[in-house]
Scaffold this motif. Structure first.
Motif, PDB file in Angstrom:
ATOM      1  N   LYS A 402       0.953  -1.171  -0.019  1.00 25.21           N
ATOM      2  CA  LYS A 402      -0.066  -0.038   0.065  1.00 25.21           C
ATOM      3  C   LYS A 402       0.830   1.245  -0.061  1.00 25.21           C
ATOM      4  O   LYS A 402       0.541   2.321  -0.691  1.00 25.21           O
ATOM      5  N   ALA A 403       2.090   1.245   0.516  1.00 27.17           N
ATOM      6  CA  ALA A 403       2.901   2.295   0.692  1.00 27.17           C
ATOM      7  C   ALA A 403       3.609   2.557  -0.635  1.00 27.17           C
ATOM      8  O   ALA A 403       3.518   3.709  -1.057  1.00 27.17           O
ATOM      9  N   LEU A 404       3.840   1.547  -1.302  1.00 22.86           N
ATOM     10  CA  LEU A 404       4.376   1.956  -2.826  1.00 22.86           C
ATOM     11  C   LEU A 404       3.443   2.344  -3.753  1.00 22.86           C
ATOM     12  O   LEU A 404       3.634   3.099  -4.414  1.00 22.86           O
ATOM     13  N   GLN A 405       2.061   1.928  -3.377  1.00 24.36           N
ATOM     14  CA  GLN A 405       1.180   2.422  -4.361  1.00 24.36           C
ATOM     15  C   GLN A 405       0.883   3.730  -4.016  1.00 24.36           C
ATOM     16  O   GLN A 405       0.692   4.612  -5.141  1.00 24.36           O
ATOM     17  N   GLU A 406       1.023   4.452  -2.891  1.00 28.41           N
ATOM     18  CA  GLU A 406       0.813   5.738  -2.680  1.00 28.41           C
ATOM     19  C   GLU A 406       2.066   6.518  -3.059  1.00 28.41           C
ATOM     20  O   GLU A 406       1.803   7.623  -3.548  1.00 28.41           O
ATOM     21  N   ARG A 407       3.431   6.021  -3.026  1.00 30.74           N
ATOM     22  CA  ARG A 407       4.569   6.705  -3.664  1.00 30.74           C
ATOM     23  C   ARG A 407       4.470   6.833  -4.991  1.00 30.74           C
ATOM     24  O   ARG A 407       5.083   7.706  -5.682  1.00 30.74           O
ATOM     25  N   TYR A 408       4.053   5.675  -5.937  1.00 30.06           N
ATOM     26  CA  TYR A 408       4.266   5.761  -7.277  1.00 30.06           C
ATOM     27  C   TYR A 408       2.972   5.787  -7.763  1.00 30.06           C
ATOM     28  O   TYR A 408       2.552   5.183  -8.869  1.00 30.06           O
ATOM     29  N   ASP A 410       1.348   7.893  -9.596  1.00 30.01           N
ATOM     30  CA  ASP A 410       1.253   8.602 -10.763  1.00 30.01           C
ATOM     31  C   ASP A 410       2.108   7.907 -11.881  1.00 30.01           C
ATOM     32  O   ASP A 410       2.359   8.472 -12.905  1.00 30.01           O
ATOM     33  N   ASP A 411       3.030   6.880 -11.533  1.00 29.78           N
ATOM     34  CA  ASP A 411       3.927   6.107 -12.408  1.00 29.78           C
ATOM     35  C   ASP A 411       3.770   4.679 -12.317  1.00 29.78           C
ATOM     36  O   ASP A 411       4.243   3.954 -11.337  1.00 29.78           O
ATOM     37  N   ARG A 412       2.804   4.175 -13.283  1.00 33.60           N
ATOM     38  CA  ARG A 412       2.621   2.826 -12.922  1.00 33.60           C
ATOM     39  C   ARG A 412       3.861   1.898 -13.262  1.00 33.60           C
ATOM     40  O   ARG A 412       3.878   0.722 -12.709  1.00 33.60           O
ATOM     41  N   GLN A 413       4.530   2.220 -14.154  1.00 33.20           N
ATOM     42  CA  GLN A 413       5.671   1.385 -14.499  1.00 33.20           C
ATOM     43  C   GLN A 413       6.776   1.278 -13.413  1.00 33.20           C
ATOM     44  O   GLN A 413       7.136  -0.015 -13.220  1.00 33.20           O
ATOM     45  N   LYS A 414       7.084   2.412 -12.591  1.00 34.93           N
ATOM     46  CA  LYS A 414       7.881   2.177 -11.625  1.00 34.93           C
ATOM     47  C   LYS A 414       7.092   1.504 -10.531  1.00 34.93           C
ATOM     48  O   LYS A 414       7.683   0.909  -9.643  1.00 34.93           O
ATOM     49  N   LEU A 415       5.761   1.712 -10.301  1.00 34.02           N
ATOM     50  CA  LEU A 415       4.940   0.984  -9.227  1.00 34.02           C
ATOM     51  C   LEU A 415       5.148  -0.697  -9.399  1.00 34.02           C
ATOM     52  O   LEU A 415       5.285  -1.331  -8.732  1.00 34.02           O
ATOM     53  N   SER A 416       5.053  -1.065 -10.809  1.00 38.15           N
ATOM     54  CA  SER A 416       5.244  -2.399 -11.084  1.00 38.15           C
ATOM     55  C   SER A 416       6.424  -2.884 -10.931  1.00 38.15           C
ATOM     56  O   SER A 416       6.606  -4.088 -10.404  1.00 38.15           O
ATOM     57  N   GLN A 417       7.400  -2.182 -11.320  1.00 36.54           N
ATOM     58  CA  GLN A 417       9.131  -2.710 -10.781  1.00 36.54           C
ATOM     59  C   GLN A 417       9.287  -2.610  -9.305  1.00 36.54           C
ATOM     60  O   GLN A 417       9.908  -3.557  -9.061  1.00 36.54           O
ATOM     61  N   ALA A 418       8.755  -1.609  -8.779  1.00 30.44           N
ATOM     62  CA  ALA A 418       8.918  -1.750  -7.281  1.00 30.44           C
ATOM     63  C   ALA A 418       8.257  -2.893  -6.588  1.00 30.44           C
ATOM     64  O   ALA A 418       8.603  -3.791  -5.615  1.00 30.44           O
TER      65      ALA A 418
END
Length: 549
Positions: A402-408, A410-418
């Motif tokens: 959930k924290a990663l989703q909040e951080r990224y 606006d950037d789905r590519q970086k969210l997927s990589q994280a």
């Protein structure tokens, strides 16, 4: 893949599948796999007349006249009553046909045991079994229009008596015939022996036949009635391939094959009437739709000759009763295929075999279903354990996800990589939680067909209010408990991070509970027990994973 999302789509797929099954039954005529073969004298697309029987010119010398057609109708006549421990039948003196058959141990409804299932009936839903001999030279013949005599009007299998014989006699000019119907205790197989005595100066040449005739009745489909979606109509086996032929197939022309191991049947939900010719000779099997909108299925034997002063016995067999696996297997090759499990047969047949073995030990089909569910869980335990550990890890990772989703956000590519990096670091596989569901769905479908198609489970009680595992829970207690168990499972699994998806998942137990309310209670029992075992297993795995961390 998110496990909760997969569960949602799997449930949606189940609903679509059942709707598709209903549509197929209503609007689509199944392919037979073999085009019907029109007879030479009958153009394709034209229904045979009610009185038509195949000409036997090819069985007689070239100079012999054609055989006159014999009507398939059986006029009202005196009836001979035959009662065994399992059957209540009537035989008409006119033609010696079986014109009524009730199954004594199978009531239409459990609340009315005095009202049995009726298969053969010449008055209400026209369904008769006719047998006879056909002369190839146009001479005398004891066919199903001949007048047969019997010494008494009522026969009954007495207590302690294992077999019952009913004898009918016919006499012509120089010819006489004796037909014996043989019945055995506990059996739905009727053996028909016809001995022809030729006292004339010339040989008699002809064939024996058995034919099943039934009205083609349209059934009104009802989502709440499982029986209304079961196939009702002709089923044929040519020695290698099993087919179901509906009226649409036979409107193009009659189906015909010559074989030594085939049979013909008119089937319905849980019950059938079939003729199974002897295997020692090739029989011609035919199926057609008459002008009166009746199905006619006929088994025609090979030509045989009765010399002057000699005699010959013709043997036929007819099965009239429930689709009991053990009796069907003993009567005819692949006759158990009439227990129609559909495309799930490869799983359903061994599943029923195991279920039947368990029932032989515990003596109750409800407990047998519970033990079968436990056995399935044991077989797939390691797979479920691997999946459960992955789901437990995913549950613990939810705050970080959930924290990663909040951080990224606006950037789905970086969210997927994280996310992928997090899964790799924690050795978590979100797709692993879907594997048990993928394995369970085929078993669910197969068990569904086992419960609704196996007559052994028809009106079988379990405990308390469940007195029929093949019909819905009358008080909807099992569906409610199943919905509650699904809700409990959700709480043990990773929760959706999407608010909309979370709301849908919360509504799914209610939706599935309502949907399963019309299904056989035996199937809901399986699903409930499976959920309870899954809850216990996942709770244990969650504790183990927590301790490891």
């Amino acid at each position: 893949m998110d496990n909760q999302r997969f569960l949602l789509w799997a449930s949606f797929a189940l609903v679509l599948f059942l709707i598709y099954q209903a549509w197929m039954q209503d609007y689509h005529a199944p392919a037979t796999g073999q085009q019907p073969q029109p007879q030479a004298a009958q153009p394709a697309g034209q229904a045979p007349a009610d009185g038509e029987l195949p000409g036997l010119e090819d069985l007689a010398p070239p100079a012999a006249p054609a055989v006159t057609a014999v009507s398939t109708e059986t006029p009202p006549a005196e009836l001979v009553s035959v009662v065994t421990d399992v059957l209540d039948l009537r035989i008409a003196n006119e033609g010696g046909a079986l014109v009524y058959a009730a199954l004594r141990g199978y009531p239409l409804e459990k609340s009315r045991p005095e009202d049995p299932v009726v298969l053969l009936d010449i008055d209400q839903d026209y369904f008769v079994v006719q047998a006879g001999l056909r002369a190839a030279n146009g001479g005398e013949e004891p066919n199903h229009r001949a007048r047969w005599e019997t010494e008494q009007k009522e026969y009954r299998l007495q207590p302690g008596q294992e077999a019952l014989s009913v004898v009918l006699r016919w006499r012509g000019e120089g010819l006489s015939a004796t037909r014996t119907y043989r019945f055995s205790r506990g059996s739905y197989l009727v053996k028909i022996e016809t001995r022809l005595d030729n006292a004339g100066p010339a040989p008699w040449r002809g064939v024996d036949y058995v034919q099943l005739i039934r009205a083609n009745r349209n059934i009104e489909r009802s989502f709440a009635s499982v029986e209304s979606y079961s196939y009702r109509g002709p089923a044929v086996f040519d020695g290698e391939r099993y087919e179901k032929l509906d009226a649409g197939d036979l409107e193009e022309g009659p189906w015909q094959v010559t074989t030594q191991e085939g049979w013909l049947a008119l089937i319905q939900h849980h019950f059938l009437v079939a003729t199974i010719p002897p295997r020692d000779s090739p029989y011609r099997l035919e199926a057609m739709l008459l002008e009166s909108d009746r199905f006619l299925l006929r088994a025609l034997g090979p030509a045989r000759e009765v010399p002057a002063g000699g005699s010959t016995t013709f043997d036929e067999r007819v099965f009239i009763g429930p689709k009991l696996h053990n009796q069907l297997a003993a009567v005819g090759k692949k006759l158990t295929l009439t227990v129609d499990y559909g495309f799930t047969s490869i799983i359903a047949q061994p599943l029923f075999w195991v279920l039947n073995k368990i029932h032989g030990v515990v003596g109750n089909w409800g407990w047998a279903i519970i033990l079968l569910t436990l056995l399935i869980k044991i077989v797939f335990y390691k797979l479920a354990e691997t999946s459960g550990r992955s789901m437990a890890k995913m549950r613990k990772l939810q705050p970080r996800m959930k924290a990663l989703q909040e951080r990224y956000k606006d950037d789905r590519q970086k969210l997927s990589q994280a996310m992928m990096a997090l899964y790799k670091e924690e050795k978590a596989n979100p797709a692993a939680g879907c594997l048990p569901l993928l394995v369970q769905m085929p078993v669910f479908f197969a068990l569904y067909w086992v419960l609704i198609e196996s007559v052994e489970l028809r009106q079988a009680p379990w405990v308390l209010w469940i007195n029929d595992l093949s019909s819905r829970d009358p008080f909807f207690i099992l569906p409610v408990l199943m919905g509650i168990s699904m809700f409990a499972m959700q709480k043990l699994n990773p929760q959706p991070t999407d608010p909309v998806q979370a709301k849908v998942m919360l509504a799914m137990p209610l939706m599935m509970g309502a949907f399963m309310a019309v299904f056989p209670s035996g199937l809901v029992l399986y699903w409930l027990v499976n959920n309870l075992l899954s809850i216990a297993q996942q709770w244990h795995i969650n504790r183990v994973v927590e301790a490891e961390r």
